[in-house]
Design a protein around this motif. Sequence first.
Motif, PDB file in Angstrom:
ATOM      1  N   VAL A 254      28.944  52.027  32.084  1.00  0.00           N
ATOM      2  CA  VAL A 254      28.060  51.069  32.603  1.00  0.00           C
ATOM      3  C   VAL A 254      29.388  50.512  33.273  1.00  0.00           C
ATOM      4  CG1 VAL A 254      28.489  48.829  31.814  1.00  0.00           C
ATOM      5  CG2 VAL A 254      27.154  51.135  30.589  1.00  0.00           C
ATOM      6  N   GLU A 255      29.010  49.375  34.622  1.00  0.00           N
ATOM      7  CA  GLU A 255      30.068  49.242  35.532  1.00  0.00           C
ATOM      8  C   GLU A 255      30.397  47.736  35.045  1.00  0.00           C
ATOM      9  OE1 GLU A 255      31.217  48.346  40.134  1.00  0.00           O
ATOM     10  OE2 GLU A 255      29.090  48.856  39.423  1.00  0.00           O
ATOM     11  N   ILE A 256      31.317  47.560  34.546  1.00  0.00           N
ATOM     12  CA  ILE A 256      32.059  45.876  34.045  1.00  0.00           C
ATOM     13  C   ILE A 256      32.965  45.650  35.821  1.00  0.00           C
ATOM     14  CG2 ILE A 256      32.909  44.481  32.517  1.00  0.00           C
ATOM     15  CD1 ILE A 256      32.146  46.591  30.614  1.00  0.00           C
ATOM     16  N   VAL A 257      31.885  44.236  36.165  1.00  0.00           N
ATOM     17  CA  VAL A 257      33.130  44.118  37.285  1.00  0.00           C
ATOM     18  C   VAL A 257      33.894  41.914  36.579  1.00  0.00           C
ATOM     19  CG1 VAL A 257      32.570  42.335  39.397  1.00  0.00           C
ATOM     20  CG2 VAL A 257      31.104  43.806  38.633  1.00  0.00           C
ATOM     21  N   VAL A 258      34.744  42.606  36.677  1.00  0.00           N
ATOM     22  CA  VAL A 258      35.903  40.946  36.200  1.00  0.00           C
ATOM     23  C   VAL A 258      36.775  39.907  37.089  1.00  0.00           C
ATOM     24  CG1 VAL A 258      38.122  41.301  34.603  1.00  0.00           C
ATOM     25  CG2 VAL A 258      36.437  43.454  34.643  1.00  0.00           C
ATOM     26  N   PRO A 259      36.149  39.376  36.931  1.00  0.00           N
ATOM     27  CA  PRO A 259      37.038  38.615  38.153  1.00  0.00           C
ATOM     28  C   PRO A 259      38.557  37.941  37.555  1.00  0.00           C
ATOM     29  CG  PRO A 259      34.856  37.198  36.967  1.00  0.00           C
ATOM     30  CD  PRO A 259      35.170  38.510  36.174  1.00  0.00           C
ATOM     31  N   THR A 260      39.675  37.953  38.365  1.00  0.00           N
ATOM     32  CA  THR A 260      40.452  38.187  37.414  1.00  0.00           C
ATOM     33  C   THR A 260      41.495  36.989  38.234  1.00  0.00           C
ATOM     34  OG1 THR A 260      42.156  39.403  36.776  1.00  0.00           O
ATOM     35  CG2 THR A 260      42.072  40.700  38.295  1.00  0.00           C
ATOM     36  N   GLY A 261      42.777  36.538  37.409  1.00  0.00           N
ATOM     37  CA  GLY A 261      43.722  36.215  38.125  1.00  0.00           C
ATOM     38  C   GLY A 261      45.229  36.615  38.059  1.00  0.00           C
ATOM     39  N   ALA A 262      45.701  36.474  36.280  1.00  0.00           N
ATOM     40  CA  ALA A 262      47.144  37.660  36.454  1.00  0.00           C
ATOM     41  C   ALA A 262      46.796  39.211  35.492  1.00  0.00           C
ATOM     42  CB  ALA A 262      47.778  36.763  35.591  1.00  0.00           C
ATOM     43  N   ASN A 286      39.963  36.460  44.707  1.00  0.00           N
ATOM     44  CA  ASN A 286      39.915  34.953  45.050  1.00  0.00           C
ATOM     45  C   ASN A 286      40.362  35.551  46.551  1.00  0.00           C
ATOM     46  OD1 ASN A 286      42.054  33.921  45.325  1.00  0.00           O
ATOM     47  ND2 ASN A 286      40.946  32.685  43.919  1.00  0.00           N
ATOM     48  N   HIS A 287      40.901  34.549  47.304  1.00  0.00           N
ATOM     49  CA  HIS A 287      41.496  34.511  48.695  1.00  0.00           C
ATOM     50  C   HIS A 287      42.898  35.019  48.434  1.00  0.00           C
ATOM     51  CE1 HIS A 287      38.830  33.606  52.321  1.00  0.00           C
ATOM     52  NE2 HIS A 287      38.546  32.722  51.764  1.00  0.00           N
ATOM     53  N   ASN A 288      43.212  34.649  47.229  1.00  0.00           N
ATOM     54  CA  ASN A 288      44.529  35.551  46.822  1.00  0.00           C
ATOM     55  C   ASN A 288      44.634  36.520  46.227  1.00  0.00           C
ATOM     56  OD1 ASN A 288      46.423  32.350  47.030  1.00  0.00           O
ATOM     57  ND2 ASN A 288      44.280  32.605  45.668  1.00  0.00           N
ATOM     58  N   ASP A 289      44.496  37.535  46.713  1.00  0.00           N
ATOM     59  CA  ASP A 289      43.794  39.099  47.193  1.00  0.00           C
ATOM     60  C   ASP A 289      44.688  40.269  46.683  1.00  0.00           C
ATOM     61  OD1 ASP A 289      45.524  39.154  48.903  1.00  0.00           O
ATOM     62  OD2 ASP A 289      43.452  40.269  50.742  1.00  0.00           O
ATOM     63  N   ILE A 290      45.843  39.972  46.251  1.00  0.00           N
ATOM     64  CA  ILE A 290      47.221  40.838  45.767  1.00  0.00           C
ATOM     65  C   ILE A 290      46.802  42.148  45.485  1.00  0.00           C
ATOM     66  CG2 ILE A 290      48.296  40.026  44.138  1.00  0.00           C
ATOM     67  CD1 ILE A 290      51.041  40.689  44.800  1.00  0.00           C
ATOM     68  N   ILE A 291      45.846  41.668  43.772  1.00  0.00           N
ATOM     69  CA  ILE A 291      45.029  43.087  43.298  1.00  0.00           C
ATOM     70  C   ILE A 291      44.219  44.035  44.168  1.00  0.00           C
ATOM     71  CG2 ILE A 291      43.969  43.596  41.147  1.00  0.00           C
ATOM     72  CD1 ILE A 291      44.702  41.154  39.739  1.00  0.00           C
ATOM     73  N   HIS A 292      43.161  43.293  44.972  1.00  0.00           N
ATOM     74  CA  HIS A 292      42.432  43.499  45.794  1.00  0.00           C
ATOM     75  C   HIS A 292      43.436  44.568  47.257  1.00  0.00           C
ATOM     76  CE1 HIS A 292      38.826  44.577  48.117  1.00  0.00           C
ATOM     77  NE2 HIS A 292      38.945  43.947  49.726  1.00  0.00           N
ATOM     78  N   ARG A 293      44.391  44.271  47.493  1.00  0.00           N
ATOM     79  CA  ARG A 293      45.787  45.277  48.442  1.00  0.00           C
ATOM     80  C   ARG A 293      45.612  46.028  47.898  1.00  0.00           C
ATOM     81  NH1 ARG A 293      49.371  41.985  49.374  1.00  0.00           N
ATOM     82  NH2 ARG A 293      48.895  39.633  48.661  1.00  0.00           N
ATOM     83  N   THR A 294      46.466  45.751  46.247  1.00  0.00           N
ATOM     84  CA  THR A 294      46.886  47.736  45.861  1.00  0.00           C
ATOM     85  C   THR A 294      45.778  47.911  45.698  1.00  0.00           C
ATOM     86  OG1 THR A 294      48.413  45.073  44.741  1.00  0.00           O
ATOM     87  CG2 THR A 294      48.734  47.932  43.186  1.00  0.00           C
ATOM     88  N   VAL A 295      45.059  47.435  45.369  1.00  0.00           N
ATOM     89  CA  VAL A 295      43.254  48.906  44.656  1.00  0.00           C
ATOM     90  C   VAL A 295      43.305  49.335  45.982  1.00  0.00           C
ATOM     91  CG1 VAL A 295      41.602  49.613  43.843  1.00  0.00           C
ATOM     92  CG2 VAL A 295      42.495  47.655  42.123  1.00  0.00           C
ATOM     93  N   GLN A 296      42.884  48.944  47.315  1.00  0.00           N
ATOM     94  CA  GLN A 296      42.391  49.099  48.757  1.00  0.00           C
ATOM     95  C   GLN A 296      43.438  50.219  49.113  1.00  0.00           C
ATOM     96  OE1 GLN A 296      39.287  49.271  49.552  1.00  0.00           O
ATOM     97  NE2 GLN A 296      38.975  47.879  47.161  1.00  0.00           N
ATOM     98  N   TRP A 297      44.756  49.635  49.173  1.00  0.00           N
ATOM     99  CA  TRP A 297      45.967  50.301  49.901  1.00  0.00           C
ATOM    100  C   TRP A 297      47.167  51.031  49.274  1.00  0.00           C
ATOM    101  CZ3 TRP A 297      42.964  45.845  51.866  1.00  0.00           C
ATOM    102  CH2 TRP A 297      41.873  46.024  51.903  1.00  0.00           C
ATOM    103  N   GLY A 298      46.967  50.406  47.742  1.00  0.00           N
ATOM    104  CA  GLY A 298      48.767  50.403  47.497  1.00  0.00           C
ATOM    105  C   GLY A 298      50.099  49.193  47.968  1.00  0.00           C
ATOM    106  N   ASP A 299      49.183  48.605  48.391  1.00  0.00           N
ATOM    107  CA  ASP A 299      49.751  46.820  48.820  1.00  0.00           C
ATOM    108  C   ASP A 299      50.226  45.873  47.935  1.00  0.00           C
ATOM    109  OD1 ASP A 299      51.288  45.074  50.366  1.00  0.00           O
ATOM    110  OD2 ASP A 299      49.571  44.854  51.287  1.00  0.00           O
ATOM    111  N   PHE A 300      51.047  46.281  46.971  1.00  0.00           N
ATOM    112  CA  PHE A 300      51.649  45.152  46.229  1.00  0.00           C
ATOM    113  C   PHE A 300      52.816  44.612  46.644  1.00  0.00           C
ATOM    114  CE2 PHE A 300      53.219  44.662  41.771  1.00  0.00           C
ATOM    115  CZ  PHE A 300      51.869  43.700  41.306  1.00  0.00           C
ATOM    116  N   SER A 301      51.927  43.147  47.883  1.00  0.00           N
ATOM    117  CA  SER A 301      53.357  42.024  47.749  1.00  0.00           C
ATOM    118  C   SER A 301      52.697  41.502  48.413  1.00  0.00           C
ATOM    119  CB  SER A 301      53.880  42.610  49.862  1.00  0.00           C
ATOM    120  OG  SER A 301      52.508  43.143  50.283  1.00  0.00           O
ATOM    121  N   VAL A 302      53.586  40.598  48.348  1.00  0.00           N
ATOM    122  CA  VAL A 302      53.183  39.224  47.701  1.00  0.00           C
ATOM    123  C   VAL A 302      52.768  38.642  49.149  1.00  0.00           C
ATOM    124  CG1 VAL A 302      53.983  36.415  47.011  1.00  0.00           C
ATOM    125  CG2 VAL A 302      54.484  38.748  45.796  1.00  0.00           C
TER     126      VAL A 302
END
Length: 375
Positions: A254-262, A286-302
């Motif tokens: 089952v796919e679960i979509v999780v909105p997240t901040g921390a 949202n626009h503050n996308d550090i987790i998205h960038r980490t998952v997509q490109w391995g870019d864990f940067s502020v």
Amino acid sequence: MWYISTRGMAPRVNFEGALFSGYAPDGGLYIPEELPQLDRETLCHWSTLSYPSLVKELCALFIGPELIPRDDLSGLIDQAFSRFHHKEVVHLCRLKNGLNVLELWHGVTYAFKDLSLSCTAQFLQYFLQKRKRHVTIVVGTAGDTGSAAIESVQGAKNMDIIVLLPKGRCSKIQELQMTTVLKDNVHVFGVEGNSDELDEPIKAVFADVAFVQKHNLMSLNSINWSRVLVQMAHHFFAYFQCAPSLDTHPLPPVEIVVPTGAGGNVAAGCIAQKMGLPILLTVAVNHNDIIHRTVQWGDFSVSETVKPTLASAMDIQVPYNMERIFWLVSGFNNQVTRALMEQFERNQSLHLPKELHNKLVEAVTSQSVSDEAIT
């Protein structure tokens, strides 16, 4: 059940020790030393349970009867959910085309954090009364954690709560929920700057072990293990409500979509996965996308700035629960996690090693959502 730091340099503690801590003394986050593996029989039994009963089963696994006997645990969780507006506490709403929404907003402040904080506050009260202790809770908030934490402990004799909120950056209703509580044990301060900036002095305070012990300080942010533990329950509940059948081999995903901040809710989902729950996780930020960038490109940067968005409680650039997720996907490797997080703390930037990034992508996918899409 013992808890260790993700960075592997702190003594192990039991559930009570993890509950009353902020960061571990080595700067890491507490995580169970081992994760129970759930067989099909257990999952089939759990699939018949109500949401509060699921919370009880999970908490019993991770707390242990020597700390909170089963009858006491059951009473504490019933008390925690007694003020929720919906008789099921958490309700699944079925939409068209196989899409479902799990309603997590039936608590007093309408934030999903009411679920975990109401239980956590009951556990705290239980131990404090037993030990005749007093604690001061320090919380930094982007909005929803502060009001849910205040709601869960206001009026308590053996707890004071200090909440720092970023002035002008919370939604109006959440600011009012925090600033209109007139109980003697609630102390709320507006802070110049964004929620990540107000986390920095809090982390510095918790790094001073002598100061923390002298003043009996603890945190209720999602660095607190108890928060993550209770949040695991709604991943299990969602799965059991949505899986077509538990009779097939292997169990259907089952796919679960999780909105997240921390990232606390996502970390809870990743742990449920590791315990044998066949869920696919999609992280929505949202626009503050550090987790998205980490998952997509391995870019864990502020990024240089935190952008204010319509989902203001998720306007976060430093999602501290990613540390727990790195620990999970690295195969519970303390040394790797410590090296990564120390580099991130030095440089505010980190590129994940290819192997670790591949493991992360196996666990979660991601999406960054604009204000237009939110509307």
